[in-house]
Design a protein around this motif. Structure first.
Motif, PDB file in Angstrom:
ATOM      1  N   SER A 149      -9.891  37.206   0.755  1.00 42.54           N
ATOM      2  CA  SER A 149      -9.553  36.245   1.808  1.00 42.54           C
ATOM      3  C   SER A 149     -10.629  36.228   2.893  1.00 42.54           C
ATOM      4  N   THR A 207     -19.204  41.997   8.581  1.00 41.86           N
ATOM      5  CA  THR A 207     -17.815  41.536   8.463  1.00 41.86           C
ATOM      6  C   THR A 207     -17.013  42.233   9.561  1.00 41.86           C
ATOM      7  N   VAL A 212     -22.331  45.805   6.360  1.00 42.16           N
ATOM      8  CA  VAL A 212     -22.324  44.374   6.027  1.00 42.16           C
ATOM      9  C   VAL A 212     -21.607  43.667   7.179  1.00 42.16           C
ATOM     10  N   ARG A 263      -3.662  39.847   1.076  1.00 42.17           N
ATOM     11  CA  ARG A 263      -2.417  39.633   1.835  1.00 42.17           C
ATOM     12  C   ARG A 263      -2.376  38.266   2.500  1.00 42.17           C
ATOM     13  N   SER A 264      -3.573  37.720   2.853  1.00 40.12           N
ATOM     14  CA  SER A 264      -3.580  36.348   3.384  1.00 40.12           C
ATOM     15  C   SER A 264      -4.334  35.465   2.395  1.00 40.12           C
ATOM     16  N   TYR A 299     -11.298  57.100   5.093  1.00 39.58           N
ATOM     17  CA  TYR A 299     -12.221  56.097   4.549  1.00 39.58           C
ATOM     18  C   TYR A 299     -13.293  56.789   3.699  1.00 39.58           C
ATOM     19  N   ILE A 354     -16.893  40.207   2.225  1.00 37.92           N
ATOM     20  CA  ILE A 354     -17.763  40.228   1.041  1.00 37.92           C
ATOM     21  C   ILE A 354     -17.060  39.568  -0.157  1.00 37.92           C
ATOM     22  N   GLY A 365     -24.388  49.676   2.771  1.00 38.84           N
ATOM     23  CA  GLY A 365     -24.414  50.256   4.121  1.00 38.84           C
ATOM     24  C   GLY A 365     -23.548  49.353   4.997  1.00 38.84           C
ATOM     25  N   LYS A 407     -13.842  56.490  -0.444  1.00 35.68           N
ATOM     26  CA  LYS A 407     -15.067  55.982  -1.071  1.00 35.68           C
ATOM     27  C   LYS A 407     -15.692  57.032  -1.995  1.00 35.68           C
TER      28      LYS A 407
HETATM   29  N1  LIG Z   1     -18.511  45.666   5.910  1.00 35.41           N
HETATM   30  C1  LIG Z   1     -19.157  46.797   5.684  1.00 35.41           C
HETATM   31  O1  LIG Z   1     -19.983  47.247   6.504  1.00 35.41           O
HETATM   32  C2  LIG Z   1     -18.927  47.532   4.382  1.00 35.41           C
HETATM   33  C3  LIG Z   1     -19.858  48.525   4.027  1.00 35.41           C
HETATM   34  C4  LIG Z   1     -19.687  49.231   2.847  1.00 35.41           C
HETATM   35  C5  LIG Z   1     -18.600  48.957   2.041  1.00 35.41           C
HETATM   36  N2  LIG Z   1     -17.707  47.992   2.405  1.00 35.41           N
HETATM   37  C6  LIG Z   1     -16.558  47.775   1.548  1.00 35.41           C
HETATM   38  O2  LIG Z   1     -16.536  46.456   1.071  1.00 35.41           O
HETATM   39  C7  LIG Z   1     -15.158  46.064   0.842  1.00 35.41           C
HETATM   40  C8  LIG Z   1     -14.922  44.718   1.523  1.00 35.41           C
HETATM   41  O3  LIG Z   1     -15.044  44.907   2.918  1.00 35.41           O
HETATM   42  P1  LIG Z   1     -15.402  43.727   3.933  1.00 35.41           P
HETATM   43  O4  LIG Z   1     -16.462  44.235   4.810  1.00 35.41           O
HETATM   44  O5  LIG Z   1     -15.605  42.462   3.197  1.00 35.41           O
HETATM   45  O6  LIG Z   1     -14.054  43.738   4.793  1.00 35.41           O
HETATM   46  P2  LIG Z   1     -13.094  42.558   5.253  1.00 35.41           P
HETATM   47  O7  LIG Z   1     -13.877  41.387   5.708  1.00 35.41           O
HETATM   48  O8  LIG Z   1     -12.148  43.216   6.183  1.00 35.41           O
HETATM   49  O9  LIG Z   1     -12.346  42.168   3.899  1.00 35.41           O
HETATM   50  C9  LIG Z   1     -11.443  43.060   3.308  1.00 35.41           C
HETATM   51  C10 LIG Z   1     -10.637  42.314   2.275  1.00 35.41           C
HETATM   52  O10 LIG Z   1      -9.662  43.236   1.751  1.00 35.41           O
HETATM   53  C11 LIG Z   1      -8.384  42.603   1.812  1.00 35.41           C
HETATM   54  N3  LIG Z   1      -7.342  43.619   1.977  1.00 35.41           N
HETATM   55  C12 LIG Z   1      -7.266  44.600   2.915  1.00 35.41           C
HETATM   56  N4  LIG Z   1      -6.132  45.292   2.759  1.00 35.41           N
HETATM   57  C13 LIG Z   1      -5.489  44.746   1.696  1.00 35.41           C
HETATM   58  C14 LIG Z   1      -4.264  45.040   1.061  1.00 35.41           C
HETATM   59  N5  LIG Z   1      -3.469  46.037   1.472  1.00 35.41           N
HETATM   60  N6  LIG Z   1      -3.896  44.272   0.002  1.00 35.41           N
HETATM   61  C15 LIG Z   1      -4.674  43.259  -0.418  1.00 35.41           C
HETATM   62  N7  LIG Z   1      -5.851  42.949   0.138  1.00 35.41           N
HETATM   63  C16 LIG Z   1      -6.254  43.687   1.192  1.00 35.41           C
HETATM   64  C17 LIG Z   1      -8.475  41.683   3.031  1.00 35.41           C
HETATM   65  O11 LIG Z   1      -7.534  40.633   2.936  1.00 35.41           O
HETATM   66  P3  LIG Z   1      -6.138  40.582   3.727  1.00 35.41           P
HETATM   67  O12 LIG Z   1      -6.357  41.213   5.065  1.00 35.41           O
HETATM   68  O13 LIG Z   1      -5.845  39.128   3.739  1.00 35.41           O
HETATM   69  O14 LIG Z   1      -5.205  41.355   2.867  1.00 35.41           O
HETATM   70  C18 LIG Z   1      -9.882  41.129   2.870  1.00 35.41           C
HETATM   71  O15 LIG Z   1      -9.879  40.047   1.973  1.00 35.41           O
HETATM   72  C19 LIG Z   1     -14.291  47.188   1.404  1.00 35.41           C
HETATM   73  O16 LIG Z   1     -13.847  48.022   0.369  1.00 35.41           O
HETATM   74  C20 LIG Z   1     -15.253  47.956   2.293  1.00 35.41           C
HETATM   75  O17 LIG Z   1     -14.886  49.314   2.399  1.00 35.41           O
HETATM   76  C21 LIG Z   1     -17.846  47.260   3.553  1.00 35.41           C
END
Ligand SMILES: NC(=O)c1ccc[n+]([C@@H]2O[C@H](COP(=O)([O-])OP(=O)(O)OC[C@H]3O[C@@H](n4cnc5c(N)ncnc54)[C@H](OP(=O)(O)O)[C@@H]3O)[C@@H](O)[C@H]2O)c1
Length: 226
Positions: free
Chosen positions: A9, A163, A161, A32-33, A128, A12, A159, A132
């Motif tokens: 939703s 978001t 991203v 969830r959304s 967290y 990434i 690293g 991971k």
């Molecule tokens: N951003 C960074 O710096 C970074 C770095 C390294 C790794 N990552 C990893 O990359 C992945 C994506 O992160 P992002 O940065 O894209 O974060 P984000 O923008 O917060 O997106 C997270 C996604 O996960 C979904 N989500 C969270 N809880 C959920 C649940 N209980 N059930 C179903 N869906 C759920 C959210 O949707 P809803 O809220 O609508 O459910 C959203 O679509 C994560 O695993 C994160 O740990 C991110």
């Protein structure tokens, strides 16, 4: 080609969904959304209905686990437990549902969004970092077992991203979600077991991880001293 993306939703997962749709893939998302693009099911990965909803998606060529949460340590540990449930157990439930169908078809690809934090011991977000570490280890194990049967698994270690998850006030070498989608598209083409990106950040955390572990050991041995 058909893909399921769990956690699409926002962030990434959404950027990758847009890219795959533009490349002609059929994409189903779960979060969830609702996602603004593609077909989508609203569901929480920690809910009892999650596996049933995922089963309804049917056969896919690609399964990307992009759902994730990260909470700072507070007075109680509920946020840390939640990180383990969403980031690690949610991924395990997802792979449990899709792998049998992939093995039966003799083809498929699993991708999990892990993190360069997977080698860290974190006092700020221990759940967290632990989730991971577990996810990377699980994906590497699945890859070793399933790749010979036509179903490789890829652990992607980003690293920072750009978001809502990158909350830290300091975010060195931060990349855009478009850049992250580029990296994932390359993974889909080349199917490596593990990818760490950006490399400069991986070099920093590769050094920092062992240093933090040594510091934690030293603190422990000091507190053990009579
Ligand atoms: N951003 C960074 O710096 C970074 C770095 C390294 C790794 N990552 C990893 O990359 C992945 C994506 O992160 P992002 O940065 O894209 O974060 P984000 O923008 O917060 O997106 C997270 C996604 O996960 C979904 N989500 C969270 N809880 C959920 C649940 N209980 N059930 C179903 N869906 C759920 C959210 O949707 P809803 O809220 O609508 O459910 C959203 O679509 C994560 O695993 C994160 O740990 C991110």
């Amino acid at each position: 080609m058909r893909a399921v993306i769990v956690g699409n939703s926002d962030g990434i997962g959404l950027a990758l969904t847009r890219r795959l749709l533009a490349d002609g893939w059929t994409v189903t998302g779960l979060s969830r959304s609702p996602a603004p693009v593609g077909s989508h099911h609203v569901v929480d990965v920690t809910s009892p209905e999650f596996s049933t909803v995922l089963a309804e998606v049917g056969e896919v060529d690609l399964c990307v686990y992009a759902a994730g949460v990260g909470e700072s340590l507070g007075e109680n540990l509920a946020g840390q437990t939640r990180a383990l449930e969403v980031n690690l157990l949610g991924a395990a439930r997802t792979f449990e549902a899709v792998v049998p169908r992939m093995l039966a078809a003799g083809r498929g690809h699993l991708i999990g969004l892990s993190s360069l934090a997977d080698t860290m011991i974190s006092a700020q977000a221990p759940g967290y970092a632990a989730s991971k570490a577990g996810l990377t280890s699980y994906l590497l194990g699945l890859d070793a077992a399933l790749r010979p049967r036509g179903v490789p698994a890829t652990a992607v270690r980003f690293g920072f991203v750009d978001t809502k998850m990158a909350k830290s006030p300091v975010t060195p070498f931060k990349i855009s979600t478009d850049r992250a989608a580029d990296v994932l598209i390359r993974c889909i083409r080349t199917r490596p077991a593990i990818v760490s990106y950006p490399r400069r950040m991986a070099a920093v955390t590769g050094t920092l991880g062992p240093l933090l572990r040594t510091a934690a050991r030293l603190r422990r041995s000091r507190s053990d001293a009579p």
